[in-house]
Every structure is written in C-alpha cells, then in structure tokens.
Write an enzyme that holds these catalytic residues in place. Structure first.
Site, PDB file in Angstrom:
ATOM      1  N   SER A 137       1.241  -1.509   0.033  1.00 19.97           N
ATOM      2  CA  SER A 137      -0.012   0.448  -0.066  1.00 19.97           C
ATOM      3  C   SER A 137       0.955   1.411   0.111  1.00 19.97           C
ATOM      4  CB  SER A 137      -0.969   0.240   1.403  1.00 19.97           C
ATOM      5  OG  SER A 137      -1.760   0.704   1.988  1.00 19.97           O
ATOM      6  N   TYR A 166      -1.756  -1.006  10.307  1.00 22.36           N
ATOM      7  CA  TYR A 166      -1.626  -0.723   8.820  1.00 22.36           C
ATOM      8  C   TYR A 166      -0.320  -0.934   8.486  1.00 22.36           C
ATOM      9  CZ  TYR A 166      -4.108  -1.131   4.277  1.00 22.36           C
ATOM     10  OH  TYR A 166      -4.148  -1.543   2.919  1.00 22.36           O
TER      11      TYR A 166
HETATM   12  P1  NAD Z   1     -11.275  -6.716  -0.142  1.00 27.63           P
HETATM   13  O1  NAD Z   1     -12.298  -6.395   1.718  1.00 27.63           O
HETATM   14  O2  NAD Z   1     -11.959  -5.608  -1.222  1.00 27.63           O
HETATM   15  O3  NAD Z   1     -11.132  -8.443  -0.105  1.00 27.63           O
HETATM   16  C1  NAD Z   1     -10.249  -8.929   1.493  1.00 27.63           C
HETATM   17  C2  NAD Z   1      -9.907 -10.241   0.157  1.00 27.63           C
HETATM   18  O4  NAD Z   1      -9.573 -11.045   1.429  1.00 27.63           O
HETATM   19  C3  NAD Z   1     -10.940 -10.647   0.467  1.00 27.63           C
HETATM   20  O5  NAD Z   1     -11.173 -11.788  -0.700  1.00 27.63           O
HETATM   21  C4  NAD Z   1     -11.404 -11.618   1.461  1.00 27.63           C
HETATM   22  O6  NAD Z   1     -12.518 -12.415   1.901  1.00 27.63           O
HETATM   23  C5  NAD Z   1     -10.275 -11.681   2.221  1.00 27.63           C
HETATM   24  N1  NAD Z   1      -9.264 -12.170   4.031  1.00 27.63           N
HETATM   25  C6  NAD Z   1     -10.319 -11.316   4.374  1.00 27.63           C
HETATM   26  N2  NAD Z   1      -9.547 -11.538   6.156  1.00 27.63           N
HETATM   27  C7  NAD Z   1      -8.503 -13.135   5.090  1.00 27.63           C
HETATM   28  C8  NAD Z   1      -8.119 -13.956   6.310  1.00 27.63           C
HETATM   29  N3  NAD Z   1      -8.533 -14.111   7.441  1.00 27.63           N
HETATM   30  N4  NAD Z   1      -8.713 -14.857   5.690  1.00 27.63           N
HETATM   31  C9  NAD Z   1      -8.127 -15.147   4.060  1.00 27.63           C
HETATM   32  N5  NAD Z   1      -8.944 -14.135   3.281  1.00 27.63           N
HETATM   33  C10 NAD Z   1      -9.316 -13.158   3.759  1.00 27.63           C
HETATM   34  O7  NAD Z   1     -10.096  -5.315   0.539  1.00 27.63           O
HETATM   35  P2  NAD Z   1      -8.752  -4.594  -1.279  1.00 27.63           P
HETATM   36  O8  NAD Z   1      -9.159  -3.483  -1.031  1.00 27.63           O
HETATM   37  O9  NAD Z   1      -9.712  -5.617  -2.065  1.00 27.63           O
HETATM   38  O10 NAD Z   1      -7.879  -5.079  -0.216  1.00 27.63           O
HETATM   39  C11 NAD Z   1      -6.429  -5.830  -0.761  1.00 27.63           C
HETATM   40  C12 NAD Z   1      -5.280  -6.258  -0.491  1.00 27.63           C
HETATM   41  O11 NAD Z   1      -4.997  -4.747  -0.941  1.00 27.63           O
HETATM   42  C13 NAD Z   1      -5.609  -5.377   0.749  1.00 27.63           C
HETATM   43  O12 NAD Z   1      -3.841  -5.955   1.262  1.00 27.63           O
HETATM   44  C14 NAD Z   1      -5.526  -4.531   1.346  1.00 27.63           C
HETATM   45  O13 NAD Z   1      -4.373  -3.471   2.331  1.00 27.63           O
HETATM   46  C15 NAD Z   1      -4.826  -3.330  -0.400  1.00 27.63           C
HETATM   47  N6  NAD Z   1      -4.966  -2.051  -0.341  1.00 27.63           N
HETATM   48  C16 NAD Z   1      -6.090  -2.129  -0.404  1.00 27.63           C
HETATM   49  C17 NAD Z   1      -6.399  -0.497  -0.909  1.00 27.63           C
HETATM   50  C18 NAD Z   1      -7.749   0.109  -1.046  1.00 27.63           C
HETATM   51  O14 NAD Z   1      -7.818   0.946  -0.673  1.00 27.63           O
HETATM   52  N7  NAD Z   1      -8.720  -1.058  -1.190  1.00 27.63           N
HETATM   53  C19 NAD Z   1      -4.944   0.063  -1.162  1.00 27.63           C
HETATM   54  C20 NAD Z   1      -3.802  -0.352  -0.264  1.00 27.63           C
HETATM   55  C21 NAD Z   1      -3.558  -1.556  -0.911  1.00 27.63           C
END
Ligand code: NAD
Length: 262
Positions: free
Chosen positions: A144, A157
C-alpha cells in the site's frame, strides 16, 4: 499459447476487491487459478466461474482463514493436492482498522499484523522451496502507499505494510540468483469493501453525502482525485509475471494517483 499458459497462480483474498481482479487478469493469460478468501462458498463458486469465463483452464477455491495457526502450510498443501505445482504467489489478503493509537485494541493490532505481514512471510517461506525446485517463480506482495508513508489512526496497517515492503526486498535479495522474483505493488485508494467503512465514517463525521465524502476523502491524499482501478493493479501484476519481468525484483511500484510524490 501465452507464456503464462498453465502456470499455477495462488492469490490470497481473491474472492473480492483487488485480489479478484488480479486473479481475473492472470486467468486471462491462461493461468490456473487458486482462489482464497473467507467470503463463503456461494461467492467463491461465483468468482470461480468468472475465472473460467476469463480464460483460466482450471480453478480451485480454498476458504482457509489465514489467521488460523498452520494456515499457510494447509493452504499450500491444498495447492499441491489440487494442481501439483505452484508458480505464482500473490499475497493480497488484508484488513484495516482505524483508531488513534491510545485506543487501538491489541486484538486489532494482532489481527492486522498477522494477516497483512505474518501470513505473507509464512506463505513465501513455504512456497519458495517449491518455486526453486521448478526453477521459476513470481511473488507479488500487495502492500500500500502505507508501506511508504504513514497516515494517522492506522498504526497497525502502516507498520504491517512497511514490514511487507521490507520483506519484499529481503526475499528479492535471497532469491536474486534464482529464476524467482519478488516485488511489491503499493496502491493508493481503491474503491473496495476495505475502504467503504472509512468513506461512510467520513461522510457521517463531516455531514456529507457519500459522493461528496468520496471527493473530500480522495482530495486529502490522492492528487489525481480518482480511485486506482483494481483491474489496473491486476494488469501490473500480470506484467510482473511475464517474461519482461525477469529482471524486475525487489521493486516497489506505487499506483497512487500521485499520493507519494507529494
Ligand atoms: P477487500 O476487503 O475487498 O478484500 C479482502 C479479501 O481478503 C477478501 O477476499 C477476503 O475474503 C479476504 N480475507 C479477509 N480476511 C481474511 C482471512 N483472515 N483469511 C483469508 N482471506 C481473508 O479488500 P481490498 O481493498 O481488495 O484489499 C486487498 C489488499 O489490497 C489488502 O492487502 C489491502 O491492504 C490492499 N490495499 C487496498 C487498498 C484500498 O484502497 N482498497 C489500498 C492499498 C492497498
């Protein structure tokens, strides 16, 4: 046949959001896709069908909760059982919790560090011998902007994502002489479930409509004023897995509308 045809790609947290789009991009290159997520069997089955429609020759779904003890080993044993190979590992599963440090619960801290940092460590540790044996591998950690800069109220985080960037570089050095690469992608705001609650809280605290809250939310950090598209992160991951990525390792790619350029 594309160069990734038949490769086995494990994408954690791929039943929604960014992970789902990365898996779709890899499916379109002909990878066999191993999905993981805790969203339940109905969603898993639907996302599995999407992978086949996108071009994956095969798909498997694993509902392993990566917070459980032994989860990494169990997940990779399932990959062995389903596909008998492991070529690409995308560490994407992650959670967020927002609170000032004095009221940040120990439980929330532990869960974030475990899922966002320790699970990738364990998966890489156990995946690497399989990749070295195959003489090919790609590891991509979805970090991130918070792996590079901090924001208030996100102590766990920010700590986990900074750790994940450091882990990426260490793994890249330890695998530099192998045909295995390890890189990190650092997105800014992406419109997924993970930030929906933050937008809603912002709307409520500022007395804004959701649309106005989104503009104000982005305006505070992301100069482009637009969200990063999950599919574009998927395209970056597919590039890193391609032949053109052979010598790209230990790199940290921001995709953040200018956030970290400030
Ligand atoms: P999301 O909430 O849409 O998806 C999260 C996924 O992780 C889901 O498939 C969920 O089932 C899975 N998950 C959650 N807890 C779990 C567990 N205990 N075991 C196995 N799977 C688990 O989130 P997202 O926004 O798609 O985030 C994905 C990645 O991207 C994360 O690492 C997040 O930190 C990173 N990220 C997101 C953003 C943003 O703005 N959305 C920005 C930077 C980085």
């Amino acid at each position: 046949m594309g160069e990734l045809q038949g490769k086995v790609a494990v994408v954690t947290g791929s039943t929604s959001g960014i992970g789902r789009e990365i898996a779709l991009c890899l499916a379109a290159t002909g990878c066999r896709i191993f999905l993981n997520g805790i969203d339940g069997p109905e969603i898993g089955d639907r996302v599995g069908e999407e992978m086949i429609s996108a071009g994956a020759p095969a798909v498997a779904i694993n509902h392993q909760d990566l917070l459980q003890t032994g989860a990494a080993e169990d997940l990779l044993a399932d990959v062995d059982c389903q596909f008998g190979a492991l070529d690409i590992l995308i560490n994407n599963a992650g959670v967020q919790h927002v609170a000032p440090i004095e009221s940040f619960s120990d439980l929330a801290w532990d869960r974030i560090i475990e899922l966002n940092l320790s699970a990738p460590f364990r998966l890489i540790k156990h995946a690497l011998p399989r990749m070295r044996k195959n003489r090919w591998g790609r590891i991509i950690n979805i970090a991130s902007v918070h792996g590079i800069v901090a924001s208030t109220r996100k102590s766990a985080y920010v700590a986990a994502k900074h750790g994940l960037v450091g882990l990426t570089k260490t793994v890249a050095l330890e695998t530099a002489a192998d045909p295995v690469t390890c890189n990190a992608i650092c997105p800014g705001y992406v419109h997924t479930a993970l930030i929906e609650t933050q937008i809603e809280a912002h709307a409520e605290s500022e007395g804004l409509s959701l649309e106005a809250a989104i503009q104000s939310f982005l305006g505070k950090k992301q100069p482009s004023g637009g969200f990063v598209a999950s599919a574009d992160i998927g395209a970056m991951a597919a590039f890193l897995c391609s032949k053109a990525g052979d010598q790209v390792t230990g790199s940290v790619f921001t995709m953040d509308g200018g956030w970290t350029a400030q």
